[in-house]
Write an enzyme that holds these catalytic residues in place. Structure first.
Site, short mmCIF file in Angstrom:
data_model
loop_
_atom_site.label_atom_id
_atom_site.label_comp_id
_atom_site.label_asym_id
_atom_site.label_seq_id
_atom_site.Cartn_x
_atom_site.Cartn_y
_atom_site.Cartn_z
N GLN A 1 1.95 -6.39 -3.22
CA GLN A 1 2.44 -6.51 -1.85
C GLN A 1 3.78 -5.75 -1.72
OE1 GLN A 1 1.17 -9.89 -3.26
NE2 GLN A 1 -0.68 -8.79 -2.70
N ASP B 1 0.81 -1.22 0.00
CA ASP B 1 0.00 0.00 0.00
C ASP B 1 0.85 1.28 0.00
OD1 ASP B 1 -2.17 -1.72 0.16
OD2 ASP B 1 -2.18 -1.66 2.36
N LYS C 1 1.89 1.91 -5.20
CA LYS C 1 2.44 1.31 -6.43
C LYS C 1 1.52 1.58 -7.62
CE LYS C 1 2.39 -2.69 -4.29
NZ LYS C 1 2.17 -2.27 -2.88
N GLY D 1 -4.57 -4.40 -3.63
CA GLY D 1 -5.56 -3.34 -3.89
C GLY D 1 -4.77 -2.12 -4.32
N HIS D 2 -4.79 -1.82 -5.61
CA HIS D 2 -3.99 -0.72 -6.15
C HIS D 2 -4.92 0.40 -6.60
CE1 HIS D 2 -0.51 -3.75 -7.12
NE2 HIS D 2 -0.81 -3.67 -5.83
#
Ligand code: GDP
Ligand code: IMO
Ligand code: MG
Length: 427
Positions: free
Chosen positions: A227, A21, A24, A48-49
């Site tokens: 990650q 988080d 990225k 979750g991007h």
């Protein structure tokens, strides 16, 4: 941006340097316009991007984050674990916004499939662990990789032989039901997969060959990490990690490309530190200031909505990532969130029994005895919103960036000063 890009070479990787988080997705999106292929090599929908553009927010889980640009192709590599129904939903939700996505996605024939029973097993194992739980995303990631390593996994290519697929699903359902007593409905699993088979079949590709050809043709590739290094199954804070090699090596095994095809590695580091789930976090702030950082930075998980734990920037953590992965440059994100903090702290060194150590101790006993050396720096009050040049940042913010650079031994080439894809300073 053009100057910045011209220094990177043909193919670039973006990796998380902390516990995920870091932002990225934002840099992947900002750079994607200038790349042909955006590739995920590891993990699954635990990622979750988030991308914000023109006031709209998009969250990518398994699809590569570059797909908002209509000229890009997204590759889901063999190293990923894929719930094909969730993937189709993710594609559909982008298509419903008017984006053409289906014909721009390639899924490796060798990617392992993730079933509902993997999610059930994930939840059951966490539940049994009680207080010792990892705090997973409950997306079935660990159990799917367990099947892969145990050599009972079902791969995307199995969609091409329906009878064998049915048999494999039945065998695995029985195995997991007997082992853990979770409910595995082999008929429902099979039908669920069949409901997307025809949509998925045209996307199945020998992605390793496809990428090797693309590289040969001079196409530009962006490898999108998920990650982060300290969640890596080998190099992270085991057992509080995810179940794949999310550090640089995962790119090559997870996509079947040569290490020689990678020309630049960008590490993404938040200007402070966050972590979701359990596990050691040496610079964590459990006080009111930690809460304030969470609110100022909007630190709630993009996948699970859980509050993220917050703490000071930890140069030992990021330097470890830089050194092991060979990170070439850093994108320092969310510097704007620190505006208004009177005094900033950075962890500079760790000591255990009087000896300096260079990574987080992995045993509980040692974690407790860890001594952390901090340095303090004056903060700044001005908002960083709209700033485009490093020299226009408040002097204290410049000094903070330069100090981080010298502590981690890596150039900070870009800085995030806001959520939008354009809120970036390039140096
Ligand atoms: P990822 O998993 O590494 O892609 O990061 P996430 O999307 O999970 O979390 C990063 C969050 O920070 C998202 O909500 C982004 O919109 C936001 N973000 C990224 N860069 C910046 C920045 O420079 N400033 C601010 N204020 N927010 C940012
Ligand atoms: P992105 O790509 C932050 C964490 C989980 C948990 C541990 C194991 O958005 O940075 P898992 O479901 O993978 O078995 O959970 O890893 N985790 C993440 N934390 N960002 C992520 O992805 C994460 N993916 C997994 O919270 O602690
Ligand atoms: Mg995230």
């Amino acid at each position: 941006m053009h100057d910045f890009l011209s220094r990177l070479g043909q193919n670039v990787a973006i990796l998380g340097t902390q516990w995920g988080d870091e932002g990225k997705g934002k840099l992947v999106d900002a750079m994607s316009e200038h790349f042909d292929l955006i590739c995920r090599s590891t993990g699954g929908a635990n990622a979750g991007h988030t991308i914000v553009t023109n006031g709209k927010k998009y969250v990518f889980h398994l699809l590569p984050s570059g797909l908002l640009h209509s000229n890009t192709i997204g590759v889901v590599g063999n190293g990923c674990v894929v719930d094909l129904v969730d993937l189709v939903e993710e594609i559909d939700s982008l298509e419903s916004l008017g984006l053409q996505v289906f014909d721009r996605v390639k899924i490796s024939l060798r990617a392992h499939l993730l079933f509902q029973y993997h999610k059930a097993v994930d939840a059951e194992i966490e539940n049994r662990k009680g207080a010792a739980k990892i705090g997973t995303t409950h997306r079935g990631i660990g159990p799917a990789y367990e099947d892969k390593i145990a050599r009972i996994g079902i791969r995307a290519e199995d969609l091409l032989d329906i009878d064998l697929l049915k048999e494999k699903i039945a065998t695995n359902c029985k195995f997991h039901a007997q082992n853990l007593g979770v409910i595995c409905d082999e008929v429902a699993e099979f039908e669920r997969l069949m409901s997307v088979r025809e949509k998925i079949k045209p996307l199945l590709t020998d992605t390793s060959k496809y990428l090797r050809d693309a590289i040969g043709d001079g196409k530009k590739i962006l490898f999108e990490g998920a990650q982060a290094h300290h969640l890596d199954i080998d190099h992270g804070t085991y057992p509080f990690v995810t179940s794949s090699n999310v550090s640089v090596g995962g790119i090559f095994t997870g996509l079947g490309v040569s290490p020689k095809s990678l020309h630049h590695i960008i590490g993404i580091a938040k200007a402070y530190t966050t972590r979701v789930g359990m596990g050691p976090f040496p610079t964590e702030l459990t006080d009111e200031f930690g809460n304030q950082l969470r609110e100022n930075g909007g630190e709630y998980g993009a996948t699970t909505g859980r509050p993220r734990r917050c703490g000071w920037f930890d140069a030992v953590v990021v330097k470890n990532t830089v050194d092991i992965n060979g990170v070439d440059s850093i994108n320092l994100t969310k510097l704007d969130v620190l505006s208004g903090v009177k005094t900033l702290k950075i962890a500079t060194q760790y000591f255990l029994d009087g000896q300096e150590i260079f990574n987080i101790p992995t045993t509980k006993k040692h974690s407790k005895n860890l001594e952390i050396k901090y340095l303090e720096m004056p903060g700044w009050t001005a908002s960083l919103s709209g700033i485009k040049q490093f020299e226009d940042l408040p002097k204290e913010a410049q000094q903070y960036v330069l100090k981080i650079e010298s502590l981690i031994g890596c150039k900070v080439s870009s800085i995030g000063v806001g959520m939008d894809r354009t809120d970036l300073i390039f140096r």
